[in-house]
Design a protein around this motif. Structure first.
Motif, PDB file in Angstrom:
ATOM      1  N   ALA A   1       0.830  -1.207   0.000  1.00 28.47           N
ATOM      2  CA  ALA A   1       0.000   0.000   0.000  1.00 28.47           C
ATOM      3  C   ALA A   1       0.865   1.258   0.000  1.00 28.47           C
ATOM      4  O   ALA A   1       0.397   2.352   0.313  1.00 28.47           O
ATOM      5  CB  ALA A   1      -0.889  -0.026   1.234  1.00 28.47           C
ATOM      6  N   ALA A   2       2.141   1.102  -0.352  1.00 31.17           N
ATOM      7  CA  ALA A   2       3.036   2.272  -0.306  1.00 31.17           C
ATOM      8  C   ALA A   2       2.596   3.305  -1.343  1.00 31.17           C
ATOM      9  O   ALA A   2       2.264   2.960  -2.475  1.00 31.17           O
ATOM     10  CB  ALA A   2       4.465   1.824  -0.562  1.00 31.17           C
ATOM     11  N   ARG A   3       2.617   4.562  -0.915  1.00 31.27           N
ATOM     12  CA  ARG A   3       2.187   5.648  -1.819  1.00 31.27           C
ATOM     13  C   ARG A   3       3.405   6.178  -2.563  1.00 31.27           C
ATOM     14  O   ARG A   3       4.461   6.427  -1.958  1.00 31.27           O
ATOM     15  CB  ARG A   3       1.573   6.770  -0.984  1.00 31.27           C
ATOM     16  CG  ARG A   3       0.850   7.835  -1.794  1.00 31.27           C
ATOM     17  CD  ARG A   3       0.208   8.842  -0.851  1.00 31.27           C
ATOM     18  NE  ARG A   3       1.198   9.727  -0.224  1.00 31.27           N
ATOM     19  CZ  ARG A   3       1.734  10.792  -0.798  1.00 31.27           C
ATOM     20  NH1 ARG A   3       1.407  11.140  -2.017  1.00 31.27           N
ATOM     21  NH2 ARG A   3       2.640  11.524  -0.143  1.00 31.27           N
ATOM     22  N   LEU A   4       3.262   6.338  -3.878  1.00 30.56           N
ATOM     23  CA  LEU A   4       4.366   6.869  -4.681  1.00 30.56           C
ATOM     24  C   LEU A   4       4.356   8.395  -4.536  1.00 30.56           C
ATOM     25  O   LEU A   4       3.457   9.064  -5.038  1.00 30.56           O
ATOM     26  CB  LEU A   4       4.138   6.473  -6.144  1.00 30.56           C
ATOM     27  CG  LEU A   4       5.186   6.912  -7.150  1.00 30.56           C
ATOM     28  CD1 LEU A   4       6.470   6.129  -6.964  1.00 30.56           C
ATOM     29  CD2 LEU A   4       4.665   6.690  -8.575  1.00 30.56           C
ATOM     30  N   SER A   5       5.360   8.952  -3.808  1.00 29.76           N
ATOM     31  CA  SER A   5       5.319  10.403  -3.605  1.00 29.76           C
ATOM     32  C   SER A   5       6.296  11.142  -4.518  1.00 29.76           C
ATOM     33  O   SER A   5       6.280  12.354  -4.581  1.00 29.76           O
ATOM     34  CB  SER A   5       5.584  10.751  -2.141  1.00 29.76           C
ATOM     35  OG  SER A   5       6.829  10.257  -1.746  1.00 29.76           O
ATOM     36  N   LEU A   6       7.159  10.403  -5.194  1.00 26.60           N
ATOM     37  CA  LEU A   6       8.060  11.064  -6.149  1.00 26.60           C
ATOM     38  C   LEU A   6       8.450  10.082  -7.241  1.00 26.60           C
ATOM     39  O   LEU A   6       8.773   8.935  -6.955  1.00 26.60           O
ATOM     40  CB  LEU A   6       9.325  11.549  -5.425  1.00 26.60           C
ATOM     41  CG  LEU A   6      10.395  12.162  -6.328  1.00 26.60           C
ATOM     42  CD1 LEU A   6      10.334  13.685  -6.313  1.00 26.60           C
ATOM     43  CD2 LEU A   6      11.788  11.733  -5.897  1.00 26.60           C
ATOM     44  N   TYR A   7       8.392  10.547  -8.460  1.00 25.15           N
ATOM     45  CA  TYR A   7       8.883   9.750  -9.592  1.00 25.15           C
ATOM     46  C   TYR A   7       9.596  10.739 -10.504  1.00 25.15           C
ATOM     47  O   TYR A   7       8.988  11.660 -11.029  1.00 25.15           O
ATOM     48  CB  TYR A   7       7.714   9.063 -10.315  1.00 25.15           C
ATOM     49  CG  TYR A   7       8.135   8.425 -11.632  1.00 25.15           C
ATOM     50  CD1 TYR A   7       8.944   7.281 -11.653  1.00 25.15           C
ATOM     51  CD2 TYR A   7       7.748   8.974 -12.849  1.00 25.15           C
ATOM     52  CE1 TYR A   7       9.347   6.710 -12.844  1.00 25.15           C
ATOM     53  CE2 TYR A   7       8.147   8.414 -14.055  1.00 25.15           C
ATOM     54  CZ  TYR A   7       8.948   7.285 -14.047  1.00 25.15           C
ATOM     55  OH  TYR A   7       9.357   6.729 -15.229  1.00 25.15           O
ATOM     56  N   GLN A   8      10.913  10.578 -10.650  1.00 23.46           N
ATOM     57  CA  GLN A   8      11.698  11.583 -11.370  1.00 23.46           C
ATOM     58  C   GLN A   8      12.662  10.900 -12.344  1.00 23.46           C
ATOM     59  O   GLN A   8      13.302   9.915 -11.971  1.00 23.46           O
ATOM     60  CB  GLN A   8      12.531  12.334 -10.338  1.00 23.46           C
ATOM     61  CG  GLN A   8      12.677  13.794 -10.595  1.00 23.46           C
ATOM     62  CD  GLN A   8      13.310  14.473  -9.380  1.00 23.46           C
ATOM     63  OE1 GLN A   8      14.298  13.981  -8.824  1.00 23.46           O
ATOM     64  NE2 GLN A   8      12.743  15.579  -8.963  1.00 23.46           N
ATOM     65  N   VAL A   9      12.733  11.405 -13.561  1.00 26.57           N
ATOM     66  CA  VAL A   9      13.627  10.810 -14.564  1.00 26.57           C
ATOM     67  C   VAL A   9      14.619  11.882 -15.023  1.00 26.57           C
ATOM     68  O   VAL A   9      14.220  13.017 -15.304  1.00 26.57           O
ATOM     69  CB  VAL A   9      12.824  10.336 -15.800  1.00 26.57           C
ATOM     70  CG1 VAL A   9      13.752   9.653 -16.810  1.00 26.57           C
ATOM     71  CG2 VAL A   9      11.707   9.395 -15.400  1.00 26.57           C
ATOM     72  N   HIS A  10      15.905  11.512 -15.087  1.00 28.64           N
ATOM     73  CA  HIS A  10      16.931  12.425 -15.618  1.00 28.64           C
ATOM     74  C   HIS A  10      17.767  11.688 -16.645  1.00 28.64           C
ATOM     75  O   HIS A  10      18.111  10.520 -16.430  1.00 28.64           O
ATOM     76  CB  HIS A  10      17.913  12.868 -14.530  1.00 28.64           C
ATOM     77  CG  HIS A  10      17.349  13.849 -13.573  1.00 28.64           C
ATOM     78  ND1 HIS A  10      16.823  15.047 -13.966  1.00 28.64           N
ATOM     79  CD2 HIS A  10      17.246  13.811 -12.233  1.00 28.64           C
ATOM     80  CE1 HIS A  10      16.407  15.701 -12.901  1.00 28.64           C
ATOM     81  NE2 HIS A  10      16.644  14.977 -11.835  1.00 28.64           N
ATOM     82  N   ALA A  11      18.137  12.376 -17.723  1.00 28.61           N
ATOM     83  CA  ALA A  11      19.085  11.773 -18.665  1.00 28.61           C
ATOM     84  C   ALA A  11      20.487  12.024 -18.110  1.00 28.61           C
ATOM     85  O   ALA A  11      20.822  13.147 -17.735  1.00 28.61           O
ATOM     86  CB  ALA A  11      18.947  12.416 -20.033  1.00 28.61           C
ATOM     87  N   VAL A  12      21.301  10.964 -18.033  1.00 30.70           N
ATOM     88  CA  VAL A  12      22.643  11.098 -17.443  1.00 30.70           C
ATOM     89  C   VAL A  12      23.568  11.863 -18.388  1.00 30.70           C
ATOM     90  O   VAL A  12      24.342  12.721 -17.986  1.00 30.70           O
ATOM     91  CB  VAL A  12      23.227   9.700 -17.153  1.00 30.70           C
ATOM     92  CG1 VAL A  12      24.661   9.789 -16.694  1.00 30.70           C
ATOM     93  CG2 VAL A  12      22.393   8.985 -16.118  1.00 30.70           C
ATOM     94  N   THR A  13      23.506  11.515 -19.670  1.00 30.68           N
ATOM     95  CA  THR A  13      24.356  12.194 -20.652  1.00 30.68           C
ATOM     96  C   THR A  13      23.469  12.592 -21.833  1.00 30.68           C
ATOM     97  O   THR A  13      22.253  12.434 -21.779  1.00 30.68           O
ATOM     98  CB  THR A  13      25.480  11.260 -21.139  1.00 30.68           C
ATOM     99  OG1 THR A  13      24.887  10.052 -21.617  1.00 30.68           O
ATOM    100  CG2 THR A  13      26.460  10.934 -20.040  1.00 30.68           C
ATOM    101  N   GLU A  14      24.126  13.071 -22.905  1.00 29.24           N
ATOM    102  CA  GLU A  14      23.315  13.455 -24.060  1.00 29.24           C
ATOM    103  C   GLU A  14      23.106  12.279 -25.016  1.00 29.24           C
ATOM    104  O   GLU A  14      23.742  11.249 -24.891  1.00 29.24           O
ATOM    105  CB  GLU A  14      23.998  14.592 -24.813  1.00 29.24           C
ATOM    106  CG  GLU A  14      23.650  15.942 -24.227  1.00 29.24           C
ATOM    107  CD  GLU A  14      24.868  16.666 -23.700  1.00 29.24           C
ATOM    108  OE1 GLU A  14      25.813  16.833 -24.477  1.00 29.24           O
ATOM    109  OE2 GLU A  14      24.873  17.029 -22.512  1.00 29.24           O
TER     110      GLU A  14
END
Ligand code: KIV
Ligand code: ZN
Length: 520
Positions: free
Chosen positions: A444-457
């Motif tokens: 039942a854990a609530r997703l409070s953050l979901y973040q995506v970053h590109a490491v390089t180009e």
């Protein structure tokens, strides 16, 4: 200007206390030990390792850090209560150089919480500082919310604390309310007017609510403070604390007008910044001073041209001064284990053999898929959550998605060693994948953050994904990196679930039984 000992500014790092107590930044015991070790190596003078009475977990972390630390003073926090101070001493006494830090909120708003009159609070300060000093000869005292405390009362309580034996007086700007001129004046006037002030060290502890924590800390030093309290990456509640890397580099780069020095080995800054970001789950914003990904990037043509002719055209400090080595394409699929070990060492990571083996396997997989493996790719591999001894381990993931209908994910995962598979549809591939994880491991854990970053180009860049989950007051963050964003998302989600399970088993909730805000 020449620098003398009276210009030495003591660096007090509170990443593991004020930083870690901010919601969502909770670190595991092992992570705290690792960060403390790195802070010690970097030359931090005092490490505030935790708040021992807050929980068993905090107590154990402070005790072990106290036992293991070679050089730094190890400090624990305690409210103005005898039982807090005793518990704090129990934890820090093992250190080569222990310190007790006791505090009470002195502003009218804070006095109202325990409902103490000025006189009653003054008596409490005398009693508790005296008690702390009887246990330990290194005692720090803080009037919390000092910058909103009446001037006369502030002078009175500071004098009482000094007479009772405090050796450092810290002046916290608890809510980030002050401004540079005021910060400087406050310390200067306290030193001038409070009897005995010349026998103690004054410290500054600023929060960044108005974005002035670094300026306020440096102004306090101009006013006579000789200890700055700060955290790596400015980690901390709300807008955070003063960032260690900012005050240290400001004093180094502008020693012409700020002739103060610290004992910090600044070449260790980047590594610590990355480790704190990884273990706290708080990513560093790209344009953050000193440690942000863009802090030394020169994108515009005119800047690049100037940089090629003379780096000083647009650079006030060299990247290597903060431990940033150049991003070169040096690793590829033919690189061996020794080359990887040496490259990681250059980047500030000295791994044990089993960790290196794990990273090497993942590096080879990556090098097979990705032509150019950059330094940032390697850092992402090292900081991605490992799956050793994990309850949940992803075996395979196949996803179908596109314009034709709902996305479908088929996931094979082991749950405590038992393999199972699930297929789910969802609103996009990540949603379908997370549903498949939940089918195999209902929670039942609530997703409070979901973040995506590109490491390089480039389109074959790795994505780093951060996931934060909350369940019954417990918070866990997970991270992963992969050239496939959906795979990275699945791994980060599972990493966070694994950490949540460890927390369920070990530490109860992340909301400590006692917070430093419970001042009564
Ligand atoms: O911000 C603050 O006032 C504190 C104290 C406990 C020193 O962190
Ligand atoms: Zn604080």
């Amino acid at each position: 200007m020449t620098q003398t000992d009276k210009d030495r500014v003591v660096i007090f790092d509170t990443t593991l206390r004020d930083g870690e107590q901010s919601p969502g930044a909770t670190m595991t015991h092992a992570e705290k030990l690792e960060i403390a070790g790195l802070l010690d190596e970097m030359g931090v003078d005092i490490i505030e390792a935790g708040f021992p009475i807050a929980s068993e977990g905090d107590f154990n972390a402070v005790s072990e850090i106290a036992r293991n630390t070679q050089t730094s003073v190890i400090c624990g926090l305690a409210r103005a209560q005898i039982k807090d101070i005793d518990r704090c001493w129990e934890a820090v006494q093992h250190a080569r150089r222990p310190r007790i830090h006791t505090f009470i909120g002195t502003s009218p708003l804070h006095r109202a919480i325990p409902n103490l009159t000025q006189d009653e609070m003054a008596d409490r300060i005398h009693e508790t500082v005296t008690h702390a000093r009887n246990l330990c000869d290194n005692v720090q005292w803080s009037p919390m919310d000092a910058t909103r405390t009446e001037w006369d009362y502030l002078c009175r309580v500071v004098e009482i604390a000094i007479k009772a034996g405090a050796t450092t007086i810290n002046i916290p700007d608890t809510v980030g309310y002050t401004a540079p001129v005021e910060s400087s004046d406050l310390i200067r006037r306290l030193i001038e007017q409070v009897p005995g002030a010349d026998e103690v060290v004054f410290a500054t502890h600023c929060h960044n609510d108005l974005g002035m924590a670094t300026a306020n800390s440096l102004a306090a030093v101009a006013g006579g403070a000789r200890q700055i309290e700060c955290t790596i990456n400015g980690l901390g509640e709300r807008a955070g604390n003063t960032a260690l890397e900012e005050v240290v580099m400001a004093m180094k780069v502008r020693s012409d007008i700020m002739p103060w020095h610290t004992g910090i080995d600044t070449t260790k800054i980047m590594n610590l910044s990355r480790r704190v970001a990884a273990v706290s789950g708080f990513n560093v914003q790209f344009n953050k001073a000193i440690v942000g990904k863009n802090a030394f990037a020169h994108e515009s043509g005119i800047h690049q041209d100037g940089m090629l002719k003379n780096a000083e055209t647009f650079e006030i400090m060299r990247p290597e001064d903060v431990g940033l080595t150049e991003t070169n394409i040096v690793m590829g699929k033919h690189s061996g284990r020794a080359a990887l070990r040496s490259k990681l060492k250059d980047l500030g990571y000295e791994l044990a053999d089993n960790q290196l083996n794990d990273v090497f396997v993942r590096f080879k997989e990556l090098a097979d898929r990705k032509k150019e493996v950059y330094d940032d790719d390697l850092i992402a591999l090292v900081t991605a959550g490992d799956s050793e001894n994990a309850h949940l381990v992803i075996k395979s993931l196949a996803v179908a998605c596109g314009t034709g209908g709902p996305a479908e994910a088929t996931l094979v995962m082991t749950v405590d060693g038992v393999e199972a598979s699930a297929t789910q549809t969802g609103d996009g591939p990540v949603d379908a994948t997370f549903k498949a994880v939940r089918e195999l491991h209902p929670n039942a854990a609530r997703l409070s953050l979901y973040q995506v970053h590109a490491v390089t180009e480039g389109t074959d860049a790795q994505a780093t994904v951060s996931v934060r989950l909350e369940e019954d007051g417990r918070i866990a963050t997970g991270q992963s990196a992969d050239t496939d964003t959906v795979v990275a998302s699945a791994k980060a989600y599972v990493h966070a679930l694994n950490r949540l399970m460890v927390r369920r088993g070990k530490t109860g909730t992340d909301t400590p039984e006692i917070s430093y805000k419970d001042v009564s």
